[in-house]
Motif scaffolding. Structure first.
Motif, mmCIF file in Angstrom:
data_model
loop_
_atom_site.group_PDB
_atom_site.id
_atom_site.type_symbol
_atom_site.label_atom_id
_atom_site.label_comp_id
_atom_site.label_asym_id
_atom_site.label_seq_id
_atom_site.Cartn_x
_atom_site.Cartn_y
_atom_site.Cartn_z
ATOM 1 N N PHE A 30 -66.707 -54.105 -1.053
ATOM 2 C CA PHE A 30 -67.800 -55.063 -0.874
ATOM 3 C C PHE A 30 -67.984 -55.340 0.621
ATOM 4 C CE2 PHE A 30 -65.849 -56.250 -5.024
ATOM 5 C CZ PHE A 30 -66.905 -55.854 -5.836
ATOM 6 N N PRO A 31 -69.019 -54.786 1.244
ATOM 7 C CA PRO A 31 -69.236 -54.953 2.690
ATOM 8 C C PRO A 31 -69.492 -56.391 3.126
ATOM 9 C CG PRO A 31 -70.538 -53.125 1.823
ATOM 10 C CD PRO A 31 -69.995 -53.863 0.644
ATOM 11 N N ASP A 32 -69.791 -57.288 2.167
ATOM 12 C CA ASP A 32 -70.048 -58.673 2.537
ATOM 13 C C ASP A 32 -68.773 -59.496 2.662
ATOM 14 O OD1 ASP A 32 -69.728 -58.332 -0.235
ATOM 15 O OD2 ASP A 32 -70.781 -60.208 -0.681
ATOM 16 N N LEU A 33 -67.613 -58.863 2.505
ATOM 17 C CA LEU A 33 -66.340 -59.562 2.633
ATOM 18 C C LEU A 33 -65.641 -59.136 3.918
ATOM 19 C CD1 LEU A 33 -64.935 -59.327 -1.017
ATOM 20 C CD2 LEU A 33 -66.309 -61.157 0.012
ATOM 21 N N LYS A 34 -64.794 -60.042 4.446
ATOM 22 C CA LYS A 34 -64.019 -59.737 5.637
ATOM 23 C C LYS A 34 -62.690 -60.481 5.584
ATOM 24 C CE LYS A 34 -65.809 -63.475 8.571
ATOM 25 N NZ LYS A 34 -66.454 -63.822 9.870
ATOM 26 N N ILE A 35 -61.770 -60.057 6.428
ATOM 27 C CA ILE A 35 -60.477 -60.718 6.545
ATOM 28 C C ILE A 35 -60.622 -61.894 7.498
ATOM 29 C CG2 ILE A 35 -58.051 -60.462 7.157
ATOM 30 C CD1 ILE A 35 -58.953 -58.786 4.743
ATOM 31 N N GLY A 36 -60.377 -63.100 6.984
ATOM 32 C CA GLY A 36 -60.533 -64.303 7.799
ATOM 33 C C GLY A 36 -59.234 -64.808 8.396
ATOM 34 N N GLY A 37 -58.122 -64.232 7.976
ATOM 35 C CA GLY A 37 -56.816 -64.645 8.489
ATOM 36 C C GLY A 37 -55.736 -63.891 7.751
ATOM 37 N N GLN A 38 -54.523 -63.901 8.278
ATOM 38 C CA GLN A 38 -53.434 -63.205 7.610
ATOM 39 C C GLN A 38 -52.091 -63.781 8.032
ATOM 40 O OE1 GLN A 38 -54.460 -59.234 9.174
ATOM 41 N NE2 GLN A 38 -52.432 -59.198 10.133
ATOM 42 N N SER A 39 -51.042 -63.327 7.346
ATOM 43 C CA SER A 39 -49.657 -63.733 7.647
ATOM 44 C C SER A 39 -49.441 -65.240 7.493
ATOM 45 C CB SER A 39 -49.264 -63.279 9.060
ATOM 46 O OG SER A 39 -49.389 -61.878 9.191
ATOM 47 N N LEU A 40 -50.071 -65.829 6.493
ATOM 48 C CA LEU A 40 -49.835 -67.238 6.189
ATOM 49 C C LEU A 40 -48.606 -67.401 5.303
ATOM 50 C CD1 LEU A 40 -53.525 -68.244 5.404
ATOM 51 C CD2 LEU A 40 -52.231 -68.893 7.435
ATOM 52 N N SER A 41 -48.398 -66.467 4.381
ATOM 53 C CA SER A 41 -47.288 -66.552 3.428
ATOM 54 C C SER A 41 -46.910 -65.137 2.992
ATOM 55 C CB SER A 41 -47.703 -67.391 2.202
ATOM 56 O OG SER A 41 -46.687 -67.400 1.224
ATOM 57 N N SER A 42 -46.038 -64.486 3.766
ATOM 58 C CA SER A 42 -45.659 -63.105 3.456
ATOM 59 C C SER A 42 -44.848 -63.046 2.164
ATOM 60 C CB SER A 42 -44.850 -62.496 4.608
ATOM 61 O OG SER A 42 -43.638 -63.203 4.785
ATOM 62 N N GLN A 43 -44.881 -61.885 1.533
ATOM 63 C CA GLN A 43 -44.237 -61.694 0.236
ATOM 64 C C GLN A 43 -43.045 -60.754 0.368
ATOM 65 O OE1 GLN A 43 -45.778 -63.500 -2.491
ATOM 66 N NE2 GLN A 43 -46.630 -64.309 -0.596
ATOM 67 N N GLU A 44 -41.885 -61.195 -0.122
ATOM 68 C CA GLU A 44 -40.679 -60.373 -0.119
ATOM 69 C C GLU A 44 -40.378 -59.991 -1.562
ATOM 70 O OE1 GLU A 44 -37.883 -63.008 1.785
ATOM 71 O OE2 GLU A 44 -38.369 -62.187 3.762
ATOM 72 N N LEU A 45 -40.450 -58.689 -1.842
ATOM 73 C CA LEU A 45 -40.354 -58.227 -3.226
ATOM 74 C C LEU A 45 -38.986 -57.652 -3.548
ATOM 75 C CD1 LEU A 45 -43.810 -56.444 -3.657
ATOM 76 C CD2 LEU A 45 -43.230 -58.868 -3.837
ATOM 77 N N GLY A 46 -38.475 -58.022 -4.727
ATOM 78 C CA GLY A 46 -37.233 -57.481 -5.255
ATOM 79 C C GLY A 46 -37.376 -57.284 -6.750
ATOM 80 N N VAL A 47 -36.380 -56.664 -7.367
ATOM 81 C CA VAL A 47 -36.385 -56.466 -8.818
ATOM 82 C C VAL A 47 -35.638 -57.634 -9.461
ATOM 83 C CG1 VAL A 47 -35.743 -54.930 -10.713
ATOM 84 C CG2 VAL A 47 -36.373 -53.966 -8.494
ATOM 85 N N ALA A 48 -36.286 -58.312 -10.401
ATOM 86 C CA ALA A 48 -35.677 -59.464 -11.060
ATOM 87 C C ALA A 48 -34.832 -59.022 -12.258
ATOM 88 C CB ALA A 48 -36.762 -60.439 -11.533
ATOM 89 N N ALA A 49 -33.692 -59.681 -12.426
ATOM 90 C CA ALA A 49 -32.813 -59.416 -13.569
ATOM 91 C C ALA A 49 -32.293 -60.748 -14.094
ATOM 92 C CB ALA A 49 -31.648 -58.525 -13.158
ATOM 93 N N ARG A 50 -31.802 -60.737 -15.317
ATOM 94 C CA ARG A 50 -31.247 -61.959 -15.915
ATOM 95 C C ARG A 50 -30.127 -62.522 -15.031
ATOM 96 N NH1 ARG A 50 -29.407 -59.725 -20.048
ATOM 97 N NH2 ARG A 50 -27.227 -59.771 -19.415
ATOM 98 N N LYS A 51 -29.980 -63.827 -15.002
ATOM 99 C CA LYS A 51 -28.929 -64.466 -14.225
ATOM 100 C C LYS A 51 -27.564 -63.891 -14.612
ATOM 101 C CE LYS A 51 -29.815 -67.617 -11.110
ATOM 102 N NZ LYS A 51 -29.244 -67.445 -9.748
ATOM 103 N N GLY A 52 -26.814 -63.458 -13.594
ATOM 104 C CA GLY A 52 -25.489 -62.920 -13.832
ATOM 105 C C GLY A 52 -25.474 -61.492 -14.331
ATOM 106 N N SER A 53 -26.624 -60.817 -14.333
ATOM 107 C CA SER A 53 -26.706 -59.455 -14.854
ATOM 108 C C SER A 53 -25.852 -58.488 -14.028
ATOM 109 C CB SER A 53 -28.161 -58.982 -14.847
ATOM 110 O OG SER A 53 -28.236 -57.614 -15.196
ATOM 111 N N SER A 54 -25.175 -57.586 -14.731
ATOM 112 C CA SER A 54 -24.368 -56.557 -14.063
ATOM 113 C C SER A 54 -25.236 -55.419 -13.530
ATOM 114 C CB SER A 54 -23.337 -55.995 -15.049
ATOM 115 O OG SER A 54 -23.998 -55.403 -16.166
ATOM 116 N N LEU A 55 -26.545 -55.475 -13.801
ATOM 117 C CA LEU A 55 -27.442 -54.412 -13.345
ATOM 118 C C LEU A 55 -27.799 -54.533 -11.866
ATOM 119 C CD1 LEU A 55 -29.998 -54.169 -16.301
ATOM 120 C CD2 LEU A 55 -28.163 -52.576 -15.730
ATOM 121 N N VAL A 56 -27.650 -55.705 -11.282
ATOM 122 C CA VAL A 56 -28.095 -55.903 -9.902
ATOM 123 C C VAL A 56 -27.401 -54.950 -8.926
ATOM 124 C CG1 VAL A 56 -28.225 -57.538 -7.981
ATOM 125 C CG2 VAL A 56 -28.865 -58.265 -10.285
ATOM 126 N N PRO A 57 -26.062 -54.802 -8.981
ATOM 127 C CA PRO A 57 -25.428 -53.842 -8.060
ATOM 128 C C PRO A 57 -25.931 -52.420 -8.271
ATOM 129 C CG PRO A 57 -23.787 -55.333 -8.984
ATOM 130 C CD PRO A 57 -25.051 -55.555 -9.747
#
Length: 207
Positions: free
Chosen positions: A110-137
């Motif tokens: 959509f050419p009528d859109l533009k970036i008005g700002g950035q880096s307000l709240s960066s996202q750090e992504l990981g894989v979620a597992a059940r609390k205490g799961s042995s799968l994390v290691p």
């Protein structure tokens, strides 16, 4: 996205991706003096669209609404990203906060859109597992393996079209402490500030 609130409920693998965020606006945006958004204060009085249940919604709630910079009704949560973009383009909301990659895809579409700002709240992504799961290691071992042999970098280049080194945390920067997670910052609930006349239907389940 790894957040203190989510760490109270689940364990996370090490971080595998750090993504930037952007404020998407229309080309005619005049909501700030400079025409850009660089801080929560710049969102004062603006109607902000976010995807429901995301860290962007929580960030605006905490940094803008609960901080007294804007009213609760100015935070508009959507279950449908396409509707959110339509409302941005037709003026129902003034700005949309979302991840950099999807935002830039919408900008190209959509050419009528533009970036008005950035880096307000960066996202750090990981894989979620059940609390205490042995799968994390095991997850951490697998992530390290695909990062070391170049598989992960190849996927990032092929599907995200960004430089792998710019988005892939390594070493101590990738570590997530599941034993001593940070304490969540308490936030006011929207209902406590402005009760709704009718119940909000639950969001559709993820598939």
């Amino acid at each position: 996205s790894v957040t203190p609130e989510r760490q109270q409920q689940v364990d996370f693998s090490n971080l595998y991706y750090v993504g930037d965020d952007v404020a998407l606006v229309t080309n005619t945006f005049t909501g700030t003096v400079t025409g850009t958004i660089t801080s929560p204060a710049d969102l004062a009085g603006l109607r902000v669209g976010v995807e429901r249940g995301t860290t962007y919604e929580a960030w605006v709630q905490q940094k803008v609404v609960d901080a007294g910079l804007s009213n609760q009704e100015n935070l508009v949560a959507y279950g449908d990203t396409s509707q959110m973009i339509r409302d941005l383009r037709n003026g129902t909301v003034d700005v949309v906060l979302m991840g950099s990659l999807p935002a830039r895809q919408f900008q190209r579409r959509f050419p009528d859109l533009k970036i008005g700002g950035q880096s307000l709240s960066s996202q750090e992504l990981g894989v979620a597992a059940r609390k205490g799961s042995s799968l994390v290691p095991q997850l951490n071992k697998a992530l390290l393996a695909v990062q070391s042999d170049g598989t992960f970098a190849g996927l990032v280049e092929q599907y995200l079209q960004v430089e792998p080194k710019d988005v892939t945390p390594k070493g101590p920067d990738a570590a997530v402490d599941n034993e001593n997670p940070p304490t969540p910052v308490p936030t006011e609930t929207p209902a406590a500030k402005q009760p709704e006349a009718t119940p909000v239907p639950p969001a559709p389940p993820c598939i």
